[in-house]
Design a protein around this motif. Structure first.
Motif, PDB file in Angstrom:
ATOM      1  N   UNK A 142     -18.319   5.785 -19.726  1.00 14.84           N
ATOM      2  CA  UNK A 142     -16.937   5.326 -19.642  1.00 14.84           C
ATOM      3  C   UNK A 142     -15.926   6.414 -19.403  1.00 14.84           C
ATOM      4  N   UNK A 143     -16.367   7.680 -19.277  1.00 16.02           N
ATOM      5  CA  UNK A 143     -15.444   8.777 -18.998  1.00 16.02           C
ATOM      6  C   UNK A 143     -14.957   8.703 -17.553  1.00 16.02           C
ATOM      7  N   UNK A 144     -13.667   8.854 -17.362  1.00 10.37           N
ATOM      8  CA  UNK A 144     -13.081   8.871 -16.024  1.00 10.37           C
ATOM      9  C   UNK A 144     -12.919  10.312 -15.551  1.00 10.37           C
ATOM     10  N   UNK A 145     -13.404  10.584 -14.346  1.00  7.87           N
ATOM     11  CA  UNK A 145     -13.204  11.875 -13.700  1.00  7.87           C
ATOM     12  C   UNK A 145     -12.399  11.650 -12.425  1.00  7.87           C
ATOM     13  N   UNK A 146     -11.306  12.361 -12.285  1.00  7.65           N
ATOM     14  CA  UNK A 146     -10.482  12.255 -11.091  1.00  7.65           C
ATOM     15  C   UNK A 146     -10.933  13.294 -10.075  1.00  7.65           C
ATOM     16  N   UNK A 147     -11.023  12.885  -8.816  1.00  8.54           N
ATOM     17  CA  UNK A 147     -11.448  13.823  -7.779  1.00  8.54           C
ATOM     18  C   UNK A 147     -10.346  14.088  -6.761  1.00  8.54           C
ATOM     19  N   UNK A 148      -9.180  13.468  -6.940  1.00  5.68           N
ATOM     20  CA  UNK A 148      -8.064  13.756  -6.044  1.00  5.68           C
ATOM     21  C   UNK A 148      -7.174  12.546  -5.861  1.00  5.68           C
TER      22      UNK A 148
END
Length: 517
Positions: free
Chosen positions: A403-409
């Motif tokens: 459930x962790x959100x990682x932003x890539x841009x």
């Protein structure tokens, strides 16, 4: 949030004040001390001044002033009076301010004394009825007139759907848009963060952020007021001021550049951070190197979170183990954590359909803190929401199995090179791990053959001189060929806005002709 559960945001914040109103609420970096009673009386007098001029609930008060406790009181006064608070970045020049004044059509404008002549002319031309001045040194017509008003005032009984503030977006892709936030939006988010971040009596917040932005005005201030927690208040960020205040502080909120500047100070030690409960970072990506260096130097793990002007806070790394995710959670560097309670979060494809865990796509959200639309731009508002009611954030990322959100841009930063999608954040992460690199920005520029290609702008570490060709060679060992920038350039620094975000629109404009004949 329904109208029945929210009458006025100020009233809800006021309920969090301690029983003894004569205790310290704010201490400034110049030695001024304000009690909770000062905040109550000062905001009441300011509200009464505005109301005495015939301002009606829903009318706008546009404010461009330096950071001060009196400016904070003015914000609280606008809430009390049911007016709509419109803060502006103090760095905006006259030409930009003129646009905001025309767009917001405020009934009243408050500016620093030095700008009264120029700003009053444009304000009156746009229909404003009153223009006040307020200086950081507590001089100006606003306080002079408010001093004659009563220090008692009953907050206007507005509903949760009543507008509380219009926050203009940074405008990196065109004219700034005014995000309309209601009393219910702001209170819902404040209450969630109060609980999720473990706010408690005895907390002391070090406030070094500007108060014309969501981070400093809503997230930081609301947390302290709702918790009845004193603030150590600095007009601007200075590493020495922060270090001197840390032994008296339990919570610090900052942007990544603040953490890197603090790490450059030899006096930053675990002992100096002994009283600290929580360090929070947001408004821009935090490098994993900074995340790890902070752990090693201080013994504390920075909590990263994610939000935006239109939504306030959306996700957060956990303060404590989150039972919703099995209770085995940790603060993970490079991620912005889980969706906050009450927030709907999904990753969607081009057709707005949800994607599975691990797939990269558009970040979409919904929930009680999501704004009600853009000021006087119904077409733009409709375009930013999906048919089933999700807000398109414009960010690109993925959610892992936990459930962790990682932003890539940002979607506007996406580079489509030869038909392949290149996410700058991935390339930047690889560059930033190389020796001698302090930070980097990868932008897309036009290319006659591939349509668009990447250009890497690299800031060296002090005393280092990395070889651009060697950087590109190292990337070829780590990334697919289509992701490799076609050019690498060393630069002294990267342009940033007031909240520390790299202004890639300026970089794209500067380097757009790199491959054009």
């Amino acid at each position: 949030m329904s109208d029945e559960t929210c009458t006025n945001l100020y009233a809800a914040l006021r309920a969090g004040f301690p029983a003894d109103l004569d205790t310290l609420a704010i201490e400034t970096d110049t030695g001024l001390r304000y009690t909770w009673r000062d905040l109550e009386r000062g905001s009441a007098m300011l509200a009464n001044e505005l109301l005495s001029r015939g301002l009606q609930p829903g009318e706008r008060v546009l404010v461009q002033v330096d950071k001060s406790v009196e400016a904070l009181m003015l914000y609280l006064a606008a809430l009390r009076a049911g007016l709509v608070y419109v803060p502006l970045n103090t760095a905006y020049p006259d030409a930009e301010v003129a646009y905001f004044v025309r767009d917001a059509e405020p009934a009243a404008v408050v500016c620093v004394p030095e700008r009264f002549g120029r700003l009053s002319a444009m304000a009156f031309a746009a229909g404003a009825r009153f223009v006040y001045t307020l200086g950081a040194d507590r001089r100006g017509t606003l306080l002079d007139r408010a001093a004659q008003r009563s220090d008692a005032q009953v907050p206007a009984p507005v509903g949760g759907q009543a507008l509380a503030s219009i926050i203009y977006t940074s405008g990196t892709t065109g004219r700034s848009k005014g995000a309309m936030l209601t009393h219910g939006n702001l209170l819902a988010n404040a209450r969630v963060l109060h609980e999720y971040w473990g706010w408690q009596r005895g907390d002391v917040l070090m406030h070094v952020l500007p108060i014309f932005h969501v981070h400093g005005l809503f997230v930081a201030v609301h947390a302290a007021l709702l918790g009845g927690s004193p603030m150590l208040w600095a007009a601007r960020f200075e590493p020495r001021t922060v270090l001197d205040g840390l032994p008296r502080t339990t919570v610090f909120m900052g942007v990544p550049t603040m953490y890197t500047r603090l790490l450059a100070e030899p006096d930053l030690t675990a002992a100096r951070c002994a009283s600290m409960r929580l360090f929070i970072s947001g408004s821009a990506p935090l490098l994993i190197e900074t995340f790890r260096a902070w752990q090693q130097r201080t013994g504390h793990t920075i909590l990263e979170r994610y939000g935006m002007s239109e939504t306030i806070m959306l996700t957060s790394n956990p303060y404590r183990a989150d039972a919703r995710h099995g209770g085995q959670d940790e603060r993970r560097g490079g991620t912005v954590g889980f969706a906050l309670p009450g927030v709907g979060l999904r990753i969607a494809g081009p057709d707005d359909q949800p994607l599975p865990a691990g797939a990269i796509g558009a970040v979409q959200v919904r929930g009680p803190s999501v704004f009600v639309g853009y000021w006087r731009q119904p077409d733009k508002t409709r375009a930013e929401f999906t048919a089933d009611g999700w807000f398109r954030t414009g960010d690109v990322g993925f959610i892992d199995e936990r459930g962790y959100l990682t932003l890539v841009g940002r979607s506007k930063d996406l580079i489509i090179s030869g038909g392949y999608n290149v996410y700058p954040a991935e390339v930047e992460g690889a560059i930033n791990e190389l020796p001698g690199v302090a930070e980097s920005a990868v932008i897309g520029v036009p290319h006659p053959d591939l349509g668009e290609v990447g250009v890497a702008l690299v800031v060296p570490q002090p005393g280092a001189q990395p070889d651009p060709d060697a950087i590109l060679a190292a990337l070829r060992q780590r990334l697919a060929r289509y992701k490799i920038p076609k050019r690498c350039v060393l630069v002294e620094d990267l342009p940033r806005n007031a909240m520390g975000k790299v202004q890639k629109n300026l970089l794209r404009q500067r380097w757009r002709d790199t491959f054009v004949a």
